[in-house]
Design a protein around this motif. Sequence first.
Motif, short mmCIF file in Angstrom:
data_model
loop_
_atom_site.label_atom_id
_atom_site.label_comp_id
_atom_site.label_asym_id
_atom_site.label_seq_id
_atom_site.Cartn_x
_atom_site.Cartn_y
_atom_site.Cartn_z
N ALA B 36 73.81 -70.70 89.53
CA ALA B 36 73.67 -69.45 88.78
C ALA B 36 72.94 -68.40 89.61
CB ALA B 36 72.91 -69.72 87.48
N ALA B 37 71.95 -68.83 90.38
CA ALA B 37 71.19 -67.89 91.21
C ALA B 37 72.09 -67.25 92.26
CB ALA B 37 70.01 -68.59 91.86
N LEU B 38 72.93 -68.07 92.92
CA LEU B 38 73.85 -67.55 93.93
C LEU B 38 74.83 -66.56 93.30
CD1 LEU B 38 74.76 -70.70 96.06
CD2 LEU B 38 73.94 -68.51 96.95
N GLU B 39 75.39 -66.96 92.18
CA GLU B 39 76.41 -66.14 91.54
C GLU B 39 75.79 -64.82 91.04
OE1 GLU B 39 78.96 -64.54 88.63
OE2 GLU B 39 77.18 -65.63 87.96
N LEU B 40 74.64 -64.95 90.41
CA LEU B 40 73.97 -63.77 89.84
C LEU B 40 73.55 -62.78 90.91
CD1 LEU B 40 72.63 -62.38 87.39
CD2 LEU B 40 70.62 -63.82 87.79
N THR B 41 72.98 -63.28 91.99
CA THR B 41 72.45 -62.37 93.00
C THR B 41 73.58 -61.71 93.79
OG1 THR B 41 70.79 -62.16 94.72
CG2 THR B 41 72.18 -64.07 94.84
N GLU B 42 74.70 -62.43 93.98
CA GLU B 42 75.83 -61.81 94.67
C GLU B 42 76.45 -60.73 93.79
OE1 GLU B 42 79.03 -64.42 95.85
OE2 GLU B 42 79.83 -62.94 97.25
N ARG B 43 76.51 -61.01 92.47
CA ARG B 43 77.16 -60.09 91.54
C ARG B 43 76.31 -58.86 91.25
NH1 ARG B 43 76.92 -61.00 85.97
NH2 ARG B 43 76.51 -63.20 86.37
N GLU B 44 74.97 -59.03 91.12
CA GLU B 44 74.15 -57.93 90.62
C GLU B 44 73.07 -57.46 91.58
OE1 GLU B 44 72.93 -58.06 86.64
OE2 GLU B 44 74.69 -59.16 85.94
N GLY B 45 72.96 -58.09 92.73
CA GLY B 45 72.01 -57.58 93.71
C GLY B 45 70.62 -58.15 93.58
N LEU B 113 74.66 -62.17 104.82
CA LEU B 113 74.78 -60.83 104.24
C LEU B 113 75.53 -60.81 102.92
CD1 LEU B 113 75.04 -58.33 107.17
CD2 LEU B 113 73.10 -59.15 105.85
N ARG B 114 76.17 -61.91 102.56
CA ARG B 114 76.74 -62.00 101.21
C ARG B 114 75.64 -62.23 100.19
NH1 ARG B 114 81.09 -66.50 101.15
NH2 ARG B 114 80.68 -66.33 98.93
N TYR B 115 74.50 -62.73 100.63
CA TYR B 115 73.39 -63.02 99.72
C TYR B 115 72.11 -62.37 100.23
CZ TYR B 115 76.83 -66.45 98.27
OH TYR B 115 77.98 -67.06 97.84
N PRO B 116 72.09 -61.05 100.33
CA PRO B 116 70.94 -60.40 100.95
C PRO B 116 69.63 -60.61 100.20
CG PRO B 116 72.44 -58.78 99.98
CD PRO B 116 73.14 -60.10 99.94
N ALA B 117 69.69 -60.75 98.88
CA ALA B 117 68.45 -60.93 98.13
C ALA B 117 67.74 -62.21 98.56
CB ALA B 117 68.74 -60.97 96.63
N VAL B 118 68.51 -63.28 98.75
CA VAL B 118 67.92 -64.54 99.17
C VAL B 118 67.54 -64.47 100.65
CG1 VAL B 118 68.33 -67.02 99.41
CG2 VAL B 118 69.25 -65.79 97.44
N THR B 119 68.45 -63.93 101.46
CA THR B 119 68.19 -63.89 102.89
C THR B 119 66.92 -63.12 103.22
OG1 THR B 119 70.55 -64.05 103.40
CG2 THR B 119 69.14 -63.11 105.11
N SER B 120 66.67 -62.03 102.52
CA SER B 120 65.50 -61.22 102.86
C SER B 120 64.19 -61.94 102.51
CB SER B 120 65.57 -59.86 102.17
OG SER B 120 65.42 -60.03 100.78
N ILE B 121 64.27 -62.92 101.63
CA ILE B 121 63.08 -63.71 101.29
C ILE B 121 62.94 -64.94 102.18
CG2 ILE B 121 61.87 -64.93 99.43
CD1 ILE B 121 63.53 -63.38 97.43
N THR B 122 64.06 -65.47 102.67
CA THR B 122 64.01 -66.77 103.35
C THR B 122 64.21 -66.70 104.87
OG1 THR B 122 66.37 -67.10 102.96
CG2 THR B 122 64.85 -67.99 101.33
N PHE B 123 64.43 -65.51 105.42
CA PHE B 123 64.80 -65.44 106.84
C PHE B 123 63.65 -65.84 107.77
CE2 PHE B 123 62.97 -61.58 108.86
CZ PHE B 123 62.26 -61.10 107.77
N ALA B 124 62.46 -65.95 107.23
CA ALA B 124 61.33 -66.40 108.05
C ALA B 124 60.79 -67.74 107.54
CB ALA B 124 60.22 -65.36 108.03
N ALA B 175 70.50 -53.93 103.08
CA ALA B 175 71.44 -54.09 101.97
C ALA B 175 70.72 -54.08 100.61
CB ALA B 175 72.23 -55.38 102.14
N ASN B 176 69.48 -54.50 100.59
CA ASN B 176 68.73 -54.56 99.33
C ASN B 176 68.14 -53.23 98.89
OD1 ASN B 176 69.13 -57.31 98.95
ND2 ASN B 176 67.28 -57.89 100.05
#
Lengths: 260, 260
Positions: B36-45, B113-124, B175-176
Amino acid sequence: MAAARGKPASTPAVRPGRIVAKGEGAALSADAIVDAALELTEREGAGALTVRRLGSELGVDATAFYRHFRDKDELVLAVSDRIIAMTLDVVVESDDWRETLRSITSAAYVINLRYPAVTSITFARITGGRAERAIVEKILATISRAGLSPAETALYYRAIVDAMLSLSGQAAAVANLEPAVRAKDESAWTQIYGLLSQSDYPITGAHAKELAALSEQDVFETIIEAVIEAIAARAAATSPQPAARKSRAKQSSRREEELN
Amino acid sequence: MAAARGKPASTPAVRPGRIVAKGEGAALSADAIVDAALELTEREGAGALTVRRLGSELGVDATAFYRHFRDKDELVLAVSDRIIAMTLDVVVESDDWRETLRSITSAAYVINLRYPAVTSITFARITGGRAERAIVEKILATISRAGLSPAETALYYRAIVDAMLSLSGQAAAVANLEPAVRAKDESAWTQIYGLLSQSDYPITGAHAKELAALSEQDVFETIIEAVIEAIAARAAATSPQPAARKSRAKQSSRREEELN
DNA sequence: ACCTGAACACCGTTCAAGT
DNA sequence: ACCTGAACACCGTTCAAGT
């Protein structure tokens, strides 16, 4: 906590009236807010950079802030431009464009990491401010000395700057983690990857010790050096004077001047 | 908004009882929350990735989440590991270690980049999960094929991975941004830097057009290519077989096998 | 065993009111 | 002209209570 209104008990010789606890008696201004933000975030970390905290630090109501900045984003960009100005202050110019690029990038990395709370918010942003315009001009001028075409100069400008900023942002994000979380992540090479089954992860096992020994700054310098070498290689390949081709080996920076 | 409790009006054939609006009737579980988190964040940012929003999406109270994850951080790392698994799924192995590195890094960049919300939190961050362990082993194995020492293999592993992750994080942060802020930043090369005084910023003016024309992905590939070339150069400099020295020119990947 | 819902301690921001 | 303070619409998380 420090100078919250209504309990100035710890502050001696408090003057009466409304604008009492304002630090050093300076009038509230955009510059004073930027000063306080820099000082507060370096002293107390990422969590302290809130509008309310800034207000109590300056001895004013939190919302007084909005008299001087449109929103928090505008403040953060102003702070970022000040950090760029500090970077420019310590850059050492060299006759060798490579040395100048090393000075700029390592200065930016080190100073950005003094202010990780701001860096982690601004590392993908454009301030448009005075210091940013100056550093853009300086980096472009430095890369131009290598003798690439305008299109390649622009491409490698972005390569250097994006590497510098994104790696600063990554290191800043690590610095902003809560201590317990940060310690867990930082021990991963010994605590997670060092203990994996040798049969399932043989190559990881064979390199876990070397991986644990690396510092983030070594990695930063390795990437920057790779981009600098790529610029030099492109310059050598497209140089109008074929005599300059064999400048691959290390030479005294005196000799480099001819290329600039 | 979609399946909020108390107004299932748009959902046909709703069963009565407490656990009504749960998507597709699946029981709540850690995996279902990650889905749900993947689907929601891709759909709504990025703004949609909150515990409360996730609860309403799954038709349960927001705090039911804490039955399956210790905190939001643990969820975000689990989602990140799933994103790494998706990356591994599209990697194409090649006989040429350079091509394999290009495939891994560009796959990671595109999928992150399909999941920027997650990537920006986890890239480090380090997930420590199954997919992360697999991609670490694969990248180390690929770089090992170049023939560097263990210490240099580790150093260039980190260079490739940190470049890949930090540039993904930077692009994700862009992207965010709220659309208006993002548009302002993205137009900077024409709207700010293209309009500067030519006498104060001559080099910037001479390159503004070229800078505006660059894409973030071009810059990403330029940096990755620079690191790959640095690995090849180190390998050539330390190779036990001096015959391999002139592998600089493009050759068929058949020939490369001898080096691996 | 799992979910609920009130509550806590926060955010950034708006706006009418004060001086 | 500038600052105040109540208020709004959010956050992540805790915990006693329900089933």
